[in-house]
Write a protein that holds these residues in place. Structure first.
Motif, PDB file in Angstrom:
ATOM      1  N   MET A   1       0.845  -1.176   0.000  1.00 45.09           N
ATOM      2  CA  MET A   1       0.000   0.000   0.000  1.00 45.09           C
ATOM      3  C   MET A   1       0.891   1.240   0.000  1.00 45.09           C
ATOM      4  N   ALA A   2       0.434   2.229  -0.699  1.00 41.53           N
ATOM      5  CA  ALA A   2       1.109   3.517  -0.722  1.00 41.53           C
ATOM      6  C   ALA A   2       0.093   4.592  -0.370  1.00 41.53           C
ATOM      7  N   SER A   3       0.594   5.713   0.077  1.00 39.32           N
ATOM      8  CA  SER A   3      -0.275   6.865   0.296  1.00 39.32           C
ATOM      9  C   SER A   3      -0.054   7.843  -0.836  1.00 39.32           C
ATOM     10  N   GLU A   4      -1.140   8.272  -1.441  1.00 36.75           N
ATOM     11  CA  GLU A   4      -1.093   9.278  -2.494  1.00 36.75           C
ATOM     12  C   GLU A   4      -1.300  10.636  -1.836  1.00 36.75           C
ATOM     13  N   ARG A   5      -0.395  11.573  -2.108  1.00 36.14           N
ATOM     14  CA  ARG A   5      -0.491  12.957  -1.621  1.00 36.14           C
ATOM     15  C   ARG A   5      -0.591  13.829  -2.850  1.00 36.14           C
ATOM     16  N   GLU A   6      -1.705  14.545  -2.999  1.00 33.28           N
ATOM     17  CA  GLU A   6      -1.900  15.256  -4.256  1.00 33.28           C
ATOM     18  C   GLU A   6      -2.597  16.588  -4.085  1.00 33.28           C
ATOM     19  N   LEU A   7      -2.251  17.472  -5.002  1.00 34.22           N
ATOM     20  CA  LEU A   7      -2.962  18.728  -5.219  1.00 34.22           C
ATOM     21  C   LEU A   7      -3.325  18.757  -6.701  1.00 34.22           C
ATOM     22  N   LYS A   8      -4.582  19.067  -7.006  1.00 33.62           N
ATOM     23  CA  LYS A   8      -5.056  19.121  -8.392  1.00 33.62           C
ATOM     24  C   LYS A   8      -5.606  20.508  -8.682  1.00 33.62           C
ATOM     25  N   PHE A   9      -5.252  21.044  -9.853  1.00 36.39           N
ATOM     26  CA  PHE A   9      -5.681  22.378 -10.243  1.00 36.39           C
ATOM     27  C   PHE A   9      -6.162  22.386 -11.692  1.00 36.39           C
ATOM     28  N   ARG A  10      -7.124  23.243 -11.970  1.00 27.70           N
ATOM     29  CA  ARG A  10      -7.514  23.516 -13.356  1.00 27.70           C
ATOM     30  C   ARG A  10      -6.399  24.364 -13.967  1.00 27.70           C
ATOM     31  N   VAL A  11      -6.054  24.089 -15.213  1.00 24.64           N
ATOM     32  CA  VAL A  11      -4.977  24.798 -15.909  1.00 24.64           C
ATOM     33  C   VAL A  11      -5.581  25.669 -17.001  1.00 24.64           C
ATOM     34  N   GLU A  12      -5.293  26.959 -16.935  1.00 27.73           N
ATOM     35  CA  GLU A  12      -5.793  27.889 -17.947  1.00 27.73           C
ATOM     36  C   GLU A  12      -4.828  28.009 -19.124  1.00 27.73           C
ATOM     37  N   ASP A  13      -3.520  27.888 -18.862  1.00 26.78           N
ATOM     38  CA  ASP A  13      -2.516  28.048 -19.917  1.00 26.78           C
ATOM     39  C   ASP A  13      -1.494  26.918 -19.827  1.00 26.78           C
ATOM     40  N   ARG A  14      -1.785  25.834 -20.528  1.00 26.73           N
ATOM     41  CA  ARG A  14      -0.936  24.635 -20.491  1.00 26.73           C
ATOM     42  C   ARG A  14       0.490  24.936 -20.971  1.00 26.73           C
ATOM     43  N   SER A  15       0.628  25.696 -22.049  1.00 21.35           N
ATOM     44  CA  SER A  15       1.969  25.960 -22.583  1.00 21.35           C
ATOM     45  C   SER A  15       2.807  26.769 -21.590  1.00 21.35           C
ATOM     46  N   ALA A  16       2.208  27.685 -20.846  1.00 23.83           N
ATOM     47  CA  ALA A  16       2.941  28.444 -19.831  1.00 23.83           C
ATOM     48  C   ALA A  16       3.398  27.516 -18.704  1.00 23.83           C
ATOM     49  N   LEU A  17       2.559  26.554 -18.333  1.00 22.12           N
ATOM     50  CA  LEU A  17       2.945  25.606 -17.283  1.00 22.12           C
ATOM     51  C   LEU A  17       4.096  24.724 -17.754  1.00 22.12           C
ATOM     52  N   VAL A  18       4.039  24.247 -18.990  1.00 20.28           N
ATOM     53  CA  VAL A  18       5.136  23.433 -19.526  1.00 20.28           C
ATOM     54  C   VAL A  18       6.420  24.251 -19.554  1.00 20.28           C
ATOM     55  N   ALA A  19       6.342  25.522 -19.958  1.00 18.63           N
ATOM     56  CA  ALA A  19       7.521  26.387 -19.965  1.00 18.63           C
ATOM     57  C   ALA A  19       8.090  26.538 -18.552  1.00 18.63           C
ATOM     58  N   ARG A  20       7.214  26.689 -17.566  1.00 17.27           N
ATOM     59  CA  ARG A  20       7.669  26.822 -16.176  1.00 17.27           C
ATOM     60  C   ARG A  20       8.354  25.534 -15.712  1.00 17.27           C
ATOM     61  N   LEU A  21       7.781  24.379 -16.068  1.00 14.93           N
ATOM     62  CA  LEU A  21       8.406  23.107 -15.709  1.00 14.93           C
ATOM     63  C   LEU A  21       9.794  22.992 -16.334  1.00 14.93           C
ATOM     64  N   MET A  22       9.928  23.439 -17.557  1.00 13.35           N
ATOM     65  CA  MET A  22      11.237  23.402 -18.212  1.00 13.35           C
ATOM     66  C   MET A  22      12.218  24.347 -17.524  1.00 13.35           C
ATOM     67  N   ASP A  23      11.722  25.524 -17.086  1.00 15.07           N
ATOM     68  CA  ASP A  23      12.573  26.448 -16.323  1.00 15.07           C
ATOM     69  C   ASP A  23      13.079  25.794 -15.041  1.00 15.07           C
ATOM     70  N   LEU A  24      12.230  24.950 -14.448  1.00  9.73           N
ATOM     71  CA  LEU A  24      12.600  24.258 -13.207  1.00  9.73           C
ATOM     72  C   LEU A  24      13.422  22.999 -13.475  1.00  9.73           C
ATOM     73  N   GLN A  25      13.796  22.779 -14.737  1.00 12.78           N
ATOM     74  CA  GLN A  25      14.570  21.616 -15.170  1.00 12.78           C
ATOM     75  C   GLN A  25      13.866  20.303 -14.841  1.00 12.78           C
ATOM     76  N   ALA A  26      12.541  20.311 -15.009  1.00 10.66           N
ATOM     77  CA  ALA A  26      11.768  19.085 -14.795  1.00 10.66           C
ATOM     78  C   ALA A  26      12.121  18.074 -15.865  1.00 10.66           C
ATOM     79  N   GLU A  27      12.116  16.823 -15.465  1.00 14.18           N
ATOM     80  CA  GLU A  27      12.351  15.722 -16.402  1.00 14.18           C
ATOM     81  C   GLU A  27      11.002  15.301 -16.982  1.00 14.18           C
ATOM     82  N   HIS A  28      10.905  15.259 -18.313  1.00 11.13           N
ATOM     83  CA  HIS A  28       9.676  14.788 -18.963  1.00 11.13           C
ATOM     84  C   HIS A  28       9.734  13.260 -18.949  1.00 11.13           C
ATOM     85  N   VAL A  29       8.963  12.647 -18.047  1.00 11.14           N
ATOM     86  CA  VAL A  29       9.044  11.208 -17.777  1.00 11.14           C
ATOM     87  C   VAL A  29       8.308  10.387 -18.828  1.00 11.14           C
ATOM     88  N   THR A  30       7.110  10.805 -19.210  1.00 13.48           N
ATOM     89  CA  THR A  30       6.346  10.044 -20.198  1.00 13.48           C
ATOM     90  C   THR A  30       5.769  10.982 -21.242  1.00 13.48           C
TER      91      THR A  30
END
Length: 186
Positions: A1-30
């Motif tokens: 068993m695992a515990s899931e810890r999550e926050l979910k949000f509606r996204v108004e600007d997907r491309s801006a979020l992807v750009a921010r993730l890239m700024d944070l050097q996020a790894e694109h896993v899938t």
């Protein structure tokens, strides 16, 4: 068993979020993948306990998931979660139906996942819009770095969000499904 810890949000600007993730050097896993999710229940016994039994069908395989009732630490939703890979989703569906479970609802989404440290960032495209889920320890801090206020997190599941969404335009389909686009559940 695992515990899931999550926050979910509606996204108004997907491309801006992807750009921010890239700024944070996020790894694109899938890369983006299609999911067909079947939620099972028996006489609302799971719904009444705020639990979830889901069969997720994807090209890469299927997963059977049970999620316990949510509890909250501030805005962070925490649920006990049991998951197992499924070799034959049709056989599992038949088994569940023989146990008295029926498909209560179905929802689809296109998801791609990123990782920042130990936190998974799941970008979901659904028939009712785009959402992002931050999962793991530190989800609250990372979501803030991406421009989301934790207190505005969606505390409910996709099926519950879809039910609310369909109340306004009552001519929407009963399930959260994409128009026929060649995507199949198997």
């Amino acid at each position: 068993m695992a515990s899931e810890r999550e926050l979910k949000f509606r996204v108004e600007d997907r491309s801006a979020l992807v750009a921010r993730l890239m700024d944070l050097q996020a790894e694109h896993v899938t890369p983006t993948r299609f999911e067909d999710n079947w939620v099972f229940d028996r006489d609302n016994e799971l719904f009444d306990r705020r639990c979830l039994l889901r069969l997720r069908i994807e090209k890469r395989g299927s997963i059977l998931t049970y999620k316990g009732p949510p509890r909250f630490e501030g805005p962070v939703k925490i649920r006990d979660e049991y998951e197992s890979g499924v070799e034959d989703h049709e056989a599992i569906r038949e088994l569940l139906e023989h146990l008295g479970y029926r498909v209560a609802t179905r929802y689809q989404k296109r998801r791609d996942e990123w990782r920042v440290g130990g936190i998974t960032v799941a970008l979901d495209n659904t028939p009712m819009g785009d959402f992002v889920e931050f999962e793991g320890e530190g989800a609250e801090k990372l979501s803030a770095r991406c421009g989301f206020a934790a207190e505005s997190a969606e505390p409910t599941t996709y099926p519950a969000l879809d039910a609310d969404y369909r109340r306004d335009p009552p001519d929407e389909p009963e399930e959260m499904l994409f128009p026929q686009s060649g995507q199949s559940s198997g």
